[in-house]
Design a protein around this motif. Structure first.
Motif, PDB file in Angstrom:
ATOM      1  N   ALA A 181       0.825  -1.209   0.000  1.00  0.00           N
ATOM      2  CA  ALA A 181       0.000   0.000   0.000  1.00  0.00           C
ATOM      3  C   ALA A 181       0.859   1.258   0.000  1.00  0.00           C
ATOM      4  O   ALA A 181       0.558   2.233  -0.711  1.00  0.00           O
ATOM      5  CB  ALA A 181      -0.936   0.007   1.208  1.00  0.00           C
ATOM      6  N   PHE A 182       1.930   1.271   0.776  1.00  0.00           N
ATOM      7  CA  PHE A 182       2.811   2.436   0.849  1.00  0.00           C
ATOM      8  C   PHE A 182       4.086   2.077   1.595  1.00  0.00           C
ATOM      9  O   PHE A 182       4.147   1.090   2.335  1.00  0.00           O
ATOM     10  CB  PHE A 182       2.124   3.610   1.574  1.00  0.00           C
ATOM     11  N   THR A 183       5.114   2.894   1.394  1.00  0.00           N
ATOM     12  CA  THR A 183       6.332   2.868   2.198  1.00  0.00           C
ATOM     13  C   THR A 183       6.644   4.305   2.571  1.00  0.00           C
ATOM     14  O   THR A 183       6.674   5.182   1.722  1.00  0.00           O
ATOM     15  CB  THR A 183       7.519   2.267   1.430  1.00  0.00           C
ATOM     16  N   LYS A 184       6.873   4.527   3.854  1.00  0.00           N
ATOM     17  CA  LYS A 184       7.114   5.874   4.348  1.00  0.00           C
ATOM     18  C   LYS A 184       8.319   5.888   5.266  1.00  0.00           C
ATOM     19  O   LYS A 184       8.423   5.083   6.191  1.00  0.00           O
ATOM     20  CB  LYS A 184       5.870   6.378   5.111  1.00  0.00           C
ATOM     21  N   GLU A 185       9.257   6.810   5.012  1.00  0.00           N
ATOM     22  CA  GLU A 185      10.407   6.986   5.890  1.00  0.00           C
ATOM     23  C   GLU A 185      10.031   7.931   7.025  1.00  0.00           C
ATOM     24  O   GLU A 185       9.686   9.089   6.788  1.00  0.00           O
ATOM     25  CB  GLU A 185      11.603   7.562   5.127  1.00  0.00           C
ATOM     26  N   GLY A 186      10.105   7.433   8.243  1.00  0.00           N
ATOM     27  CA  GLY A 186       9.800   8.273   9.396  1.00  0.00           C
ATOM     28  C   GLY A 186       8.334   8.641   9.436  1.00  0.00           C
ATOM     29  O   GLY A 186       7.877   9.461   8.650  1.00  0.00           O
ATOM     30  N   ALA A 187       7.570   8.055  10.320  1.00  0.00           N
ATOM     31  CA  ALA A 187       6.117   8.294  10.354  1.00  0.00           C
ATOM     32  C   ALA A 187       5.639   8.501  11.775  1.00  0.00           C
ATOM     33  O   ALA A 187       6.103   7.829  12.697  1.00  0.00           O
ATOM     34  CB  ALA A 187       5.376   7.129   9.711  1.00  0.00           C
ATOM     35  N   ASP A 188       4.702   9.442  11.933  1.00  0.00           N
ATOM     36  CA  ASP A 188       4.097   9.664  13.241  1.00  0.00           C
ATOM     37  C   ASP A 188       2.651   9.161  13.217  1.00  0.00           C
ATOM     38  O   ASP A 188       2.175   8.607  12.226  1.00  0.00           O
ATOM     39  CB  ASP A 188       4.150  11.141  13.620  1.00  0.00           C
ATOM     40  N   GLN A 189       1.943   9.373  14.313  1.00  0.00           N
ATOM     41  CA  GLN A 189       0.571   8.867  14.422  1.00  0.00           C
ATOM     42  C   GLN A 189      -0.361   9.510  13.406  1.00  0.00           C
ATOM     43  O   GLN A 189      -1.285   8.860  12.909  1.00  0.00           O
ATOM     44  CB  GLN A 189       0.055   9.080  15.841  1.00  0.00           C
ATOM     45  N   LYS A 190      -0.124  10.765  13.085  1.00  0.00           N
ATOM     46  CA  LYS A 190      -0.968  11.459  12.100  1.00  0.00           C
ATOM     47  C   LYS A 190      -0.906  10.751  10.748  1.00  0.00           C
ATOM     48  O   LYS A 190      -1.932  10.524  10.093  1.00  0.00           O
ATOM     49  CB  LYS A 190      -0.528  12.911  11.960  1.00  0.00           C
ATOM     50  N   PHE A 191       0.305  10.391  10.322  1.00  0.00           N
ATOM     51  CA  PHE A 191       0.453   9.687   9.048  1.00  0.00           C
ATOM     52  C   PHE A 191      -0.187   8.307   9.123  1.00  0.00           C
ATOM     53  O   PHE A 191      -0.885   7.882   8.197  1.00  0.00           O
ATOM     54  CB  PHE A 191       1.933   9.552   8.684  1.00  0.00           C
ATOM     55  N   ILE A 192       0.056   7.599  10.217  1.00  0.00           N
ATOM     56  CA  ILE A 192      -0.465   6.238  10.351  1.00  0.00           C
ATOM     57  C   ILE A 192      -1.987   6.220  10.276  1.00  0.00           C
ATOM     58  O   ILE A 192      -2.586   5.360   9.619  1.00  0.00           O
ATOM     59  CB  ILE A 192       0.023   5.607  11.672  1.00  0.00           C
ATOM     60  N   LYS A 193      -2.640   7.190  10.914  1.00  0.00           N
ATOM     61  CA  LYS A 193      -4.105   7.241  10.892  1.00  0.00           C
ATOM     62  C   LYS A 193      -4.638   7.588   9.509  1.00  0.00           C
ATOM     63  O   LYS A 193      -5.720   7.142   9.120  1.00  0.00           O
ATOM     64  CB  LYS A 193      -4.604   8.262  11.925  1.00  0.00           C
ATOM     65  N   ALA A 194      -3.870   8.384   8.761  1.00  0.00           N
ATOM     66  CA  ALA A 194      -4.347   8.860   7.459  1.00  0.00           C
ATOM     67  C   ALA A 194      -4.081   7.876   6.321  1.00  0.00           C
ATOM     68  O   ALA A 194      -4.709   7.969   5.260  1.00  0.00           O
ATOM     69  CB  ALA A 194      -3.713  10.206   7.123  1.00  0.00           C
ATOM     70  N   HIS A 195      -3.158   6.942   6.499  1.00  0.00           N
ATOM     71  CA  HIS A 195      -2.788   6.001   5.444  1.00  0.00           C
ATOM     72  C   HIS A 195      -3.029   4.581   5.950  1.00  0.00           C
ATOM     73  O   HIS A 195      -2.214   4.021   6.686  1.00  0.00           O
ATOM     74  CB  HIS A 195      -1.335   6.193   5.037  1.00  0.00           C
ATOM     75  N   ARG A 196      -4.137   4.025   5.527  1.00  0.00           N
ATOM     76  CA  ARG A 196      -4.554   2.730   6.061  1.00  0.00           C
ATOM     77  C   ARG A 196      -4.126   1.575   5.163  1.00  0.00           C
ATOM     78  O   ARG A 196      -4.016   1.696   3.934  1.00  0.00           O
ATOM     79  CB  ARG A 196      -6.081   2.696   6.230  1.00  0.00           C
ATOM     80  N   SER A 197      -3.901   0.452   5.814  1.00  0.00           N
ATOM     81  CA  SER A 197      -3.614  -0.806   5.131  1.00  0.00           C
ATOM     82  C   SER A 197      -4.098  -1.922   6.050  1.00  0.00           C
ATOM     83  O   SER A 197      -4.371  -1.705   7.221  1.00  0.00           O
ATOM     84  CB  SER A 197      -2.107  -0.949   4.854  1.00  0.00           C
ATOM     85  N   ASP A 198      -4.208  -3.145   5.500  1.00  0.00           N
ATOM     86  CA  ASP A 198      -4.643  -4.274   6.333  1.00  0.00           C
ATOM     87  C   ASP A 198      -3.570  -4.672   7.341  1.00  0.00           C
ATOM     88  O   ASP A 198      -3.865  -5.089   8.462  1.00  0.00           O
ATOM     89  CB  ASP A 198      -4.973  -5.478   5.447  1.00  0.00           C
ATOM     90  N   ILE A 199      -2.323  -4.529   6.912  1.00  0.00           N
ATOM     91  CA  ILE A 199      -1.182  -4.919   7.743  1.00  0.00           C
ATOM     92  C   ILE A 199      -0.194  -3.761   7.759  1.00  0.00           C
ATOM     93  O   ILE A 199       0.096  -3.163   6.721  1.00  0.00           O
ATOM     94  CB  ILE A 199      -0.500  -6.184   7.177  1.00  0.00           C
ATOM     95  N   LEU A 200       0.317  -3.449   8.939  1.00  0.00           N
ATOM     96  CA  LEU A 200       1.297  -2.368   9.078  1.00  0.00           C
ATOM     97  C   LEU A 200       2.592  -2.958   9.624  1.00  0.00           C
ATOM     98  O   LEU A 200       2.610  -3.552  10.701  1.00  0.00           O
ATOM     99  CB  LEU A 200       0.770  -1.293  10.026  1.00  0.00           C
ATOM    100  N   VAL A 201       3.672  -2.796   8.852  1.00  0.00           N
ATOM    101  CA  VAL A 201       4.980  -3.319   9.243  1.00  0.00           C
ATOM    102  C   VAL A 201       5.868  -2.141   9.641  1.00  0.00           C
ATOM    103  O   VAL A 201       6.223  -1.312   8.795  1.00  0.00           O
ATOM    104  CB  VAL A 201       5.628  -4.123   8.102  1.00  0.00           C
ATOM    105  N   CYS A 202       6.215  -2.064  10.909  1.00  0.00           N
ATOM    106  CA  CYS A 202       7.001  -0.951  11.452  1.00  0.00           C
ATOM    107  C   CYS A 202       8.444  -1.412  11.666  1.00  0.00           C
ATOM    108  O   CYS A 202       8.688  -2.346  12.425  1.00  0.00           O
ATOM    109  CB  CYS A 202       6.412  -0.472  12.760  1.00  0.00           C
ATOM    110  N   LEU A 203       9.370  -0.721  11.024  1.00  0.00           N
ATOM    111  CA  LEU A 203      10.760  -1.157  11.049  1.00  0.00           C
ATOM    112  C   LEU A 203      11.656  -0.249  11.888  1.00  0.00           C
ATOM    113  O   LEU A 203      12.881  -0.373  11.849  1.00  0.00           O
ATOM    114  CB  LEU A 203      11.296  -1.267   9.614  1.00  0.00           C
TER     115      LEU A 203
END
Length: 310
Positions: free
Chosen positions: A189-211
């Motif tokens: 769905a997406f790849t984002k470098e450096g993300a806060d809660q605002k981004f996480i809430k606005a960009h949804r996916s079924d699975i979120l992989v946090c590295l």
């Protein structure tokens, strides 16, 4: 004996005692030389993220009779900021350095400096040829993908949150995880470098992989508030907080590298070098395990690390 003679004798006795004391101090100092000091430099050194690394380093320091100094740092804006901290540690007189580079550029800058003391990189997948205790990104990526595939069916969407510094390690983990999942039918769905809660809430996916620890903490916090409904969170992490969030079921699975042994072997390798072994330090690869909630209390090492959390 007159008064003058008595005074002379007393002075002679005092000087004799002082001489004996000085000789004893000299002998004592020869028997107990100053300990070698190894400086450890990580980003945001006071964070609980580094508890496993610190405990491993401290245990090896006790066993090998060396001093460990964790250099106090905040967040680094860039690689040059971290190198400045390394320079300061060298100027302060440490005998060896253990450094967790914020990205590949930081590792190259440290190599270019060619410090007069030995340097070992930790938790690194740098492209430079410095000695390191590293994590295999392919193994970590495979562990993440396997947990996701064990829990879910294909055709789901996956979002990736990677390091804000552009870390080569997290980039390689993402690449390996995404490659395996894509072959199994999952969609990125997406790849984002450096993300806060605002981004996480606005960009949804079924699975979120946090590295990163930053993104994993933000996602787990949202999950705990029931604000990530329908999203399963997985991550690459080793902080005690990550284990806590796993136990609370805000994270479904962790690719958990053995950071305790990273700190332990880092100090052990450097001590051997400081004691005259020209072949040290040697590079090592630390294993990454799949960690689920049911695994936490069966692992004595993890429980020990949790108990040491500051």
């Amino acid at each position: 004996m007159n008064e003058r003679g008595l005074t002379f004798v007393i002075i002679e006795l005092l000087l004799g005692c002082f001489a004996v004391f000085c000789i004893a101090m000299m002998i004592g100092s020869r028997r107990t030389p100053h300990k070698k000091q190894i400086a450890v430099i990580v980003e945001d050194s006071e964070s609980d993220v580094w508890v496993p690394l610190k405990e491993g380093a401290k245990e090896a320091a006790r066993e090998n009779n060396v001093d460990i100094r964790f250099v106090t740092t905040g967040t680094f804006d860039n690689a040059a900021d971290q190198v400045n901290s390394v320079d300061e540690a060298v100027n302060d007189g440490c005998n060896a350095l253990l450094v967790v580079p914020v990205n590949d550029r930081a590792a190259w800058l440290i190599k270019k400096k060619n410090y007069r003391i030995p340097v070992l990189l930790l938790i690194s997948d740098s492209s430079c040829d410095m000695k390191s205790i590293s994590i295999d990104p392919r193994e970590a990526g495979k562990k993440l993908a396997e947990m996701i595939m064990d829990d879910t069916d294909g055709a789901l969407t996956v979002g990736f949150l990677t390091d804000r510094h552009g870390s080569r390690l997290t980039g390689q983990i993402r690449k390996e995880t995404a490659s395996i999942l894509e072959k199994a039918g999952y969609k990125e769905a997406f790849t984002k470098e450096g993300a806060d809660q605002k981004f996480i809430k606005a960009h949804r996916s079924d699975i979120l992989v946090c590295l990163t620890e930053e993104s994993l903490s933000a996602a787990a916090d949202l999950a705990g508030q029931k604000r990530l409904s329908g999203v399963d969170v997985y991550g690459f992490g080793f902080a005690t907080e990550d284990v806590y969030q796993l136990d609370m079921e805000n994270i479904k699975g962790l690719a958990y590298p053995d950071i305790f042994r990273t700190g332990y072997y880092g100090v052990k390798e450097m001590t051997a070098r400081l004691n005259g072994d020209p072949l040290k330090p040697k590079s090592r690869v630390i294993r990454t395990r799949s960690l689920r909630k049911e695994d936490i209390f069966e692992n004595k090492e993890i429980m020990y690390i949790i108990s040491r959390r500051s």
